[in-house]
Design an enzyme around this catalytic site. Sequence first.
Site, short mmCIF file in Angstrom:
data_model
loop_
_atom_site.label_atom_id
_atom_site.label_comp_id
_atom_site.label_asym_id
_atom_site.label_seq_id
_atom_site.Cartn_x
_atom_site.Cartn_y
_atom_site.Cartn_z
N PRO A 236 -0.52 6.48 -5.93
CA PRO A 236 -1.73 6.52 -4.99
C PRO A 236 -1.79 8.00 -4.26
CG PRO A 236 0.37 4.80 -4.27
CD PRO A 236 0.34 5.52 -5.72
N GLU A 237 -2.59 8.54 -4.85
CA GLU A 237 -2.94 10.09 -3.96
C GLU A 237 -3.94 9.72 -3.30
OE1 GLU A 237 -2.64 13.56 -7.09
OE2 GLU A 237 -1.31 12.43 -8.24
N LYS B 237 -3.17 11.05 2.24
CA LYS B 237 -2.57 10.07 1.98
C LYS B 237 -1.92 9.03 3.02
CE LYS B 237 -0.38 12.65 -1.64
NZ LYS B 237 0.70 13.44 -2.11
N ARG C 18 10.17 17.53 -7.89
CA ARG C 18 9.02 16.67 -8.78
C ARG C 18 8.77 17.36 -9.96
NH1 ARG C 18 5.98 13.66 -5.12
NH2 ARG C 18 5.72 12.61 -7.16
#
Length: 345
Positions: free
Chosen positions: A2-3, A52, A335
């Site tokens: 979910p960006e 977000k 990341r």
Amino acid sequence: MPEGHTVHRLARTLTGLFAGEPLAVRSPQGRFDAGAALLDGATLVGAEAWGKQLFCRFDARGAEERWLRVHLGLYGAWTFAGDGSADVVHAIGAPRRRIGERETAAPPRPPVSGAAVPGPGTGSGEWEVPEPRGAVRVRLLGEHAVADLTGPTACEVLTPAEKAAVEDRLGPDPIRPDGGRGSLQAARAAFVARVGRSRVTVGQQLMDQAVVAGVGNIYRAEVLFRAGVDPLLPGRDVPAEDLERIWDDLVVLMRDGAATGRIVTTRPEHRDDGGAPDARDGTASLGPDRRRTRQNTDDDPDAVPAHEAFYVYHRDGLPCRVCGTPVLLKELAGRNLFWCGACQS
DNA sequence: CCGTAATGGACAG
DNA sequence: TGTCCCTTACGGT
């Protein structure tokens, strides 16, 4: 997650389903009992997104407005069910949550073991409220629909001042009409100035929600590739024109994502890879819709196949779509960063 | 059955 | 920089 595009979609969906209605608010899982009690019976005025962050405004008669703040984190998701009076994507959030999407095409789910509570009924559409599935932190129940939230990183009730404090820490959002800075021009200028005055790599800064809100690992990788910018370059060493192009591209890509529910960054001329499977994930034999990288898509038969949607994300070791050089992977600040060492230098 | 990845972020040091 | 949290689905045993 979910960006940001996903969250903007969610805000639109929740507003469409519930705006103007008093809602029953519960926490079937129990971890949000106190918050649910604060909101139960209040009217959902509408939902909005900033990056977000999802904010749902509730008004209770006579009481100060309250905001439900939700952050999906890596795997939070909303699932929906209802009488079909509103057109919604039935699951929005973490990519693994596919059940809801299958329900889109499937007939309405039968009540579970007779335990389901009958819905209020609307005259036209009778529907059964499904049992919560899994660890449902929040359930919003209206007349025509129900929305269940699982796995959020954040879920809390805020005062207007507290909501403003959250927003104060967020950078400009390319999806908001005014970028969150009064105008898109001002938002772009803020982004360019902020990135350009730091020695932190541009790759890391794009993931910093105070620099630009809503960008995640996919948009980060893809926008840098499209701009031909080396992710490891310190922000202050990236030409301002490149940063302006990156911002403008984010506006286009993320708004497209919000409109379609998918991230597609490849240009048509770069898509034909002969249908090559995503070699990294070992799912070559599973067929085009079962690869590791999956999207929450509307059921659009014309959609670009998932394995042709990206230039570099999850494509390490595969040849660059433009120059053929193997795509690189490096862990940066916890990341995975993907990029082409030849095109981005 | 179990380990692990996943589009995120807060917090400690 | 490292650690922890949140939850699900999938592949491998």
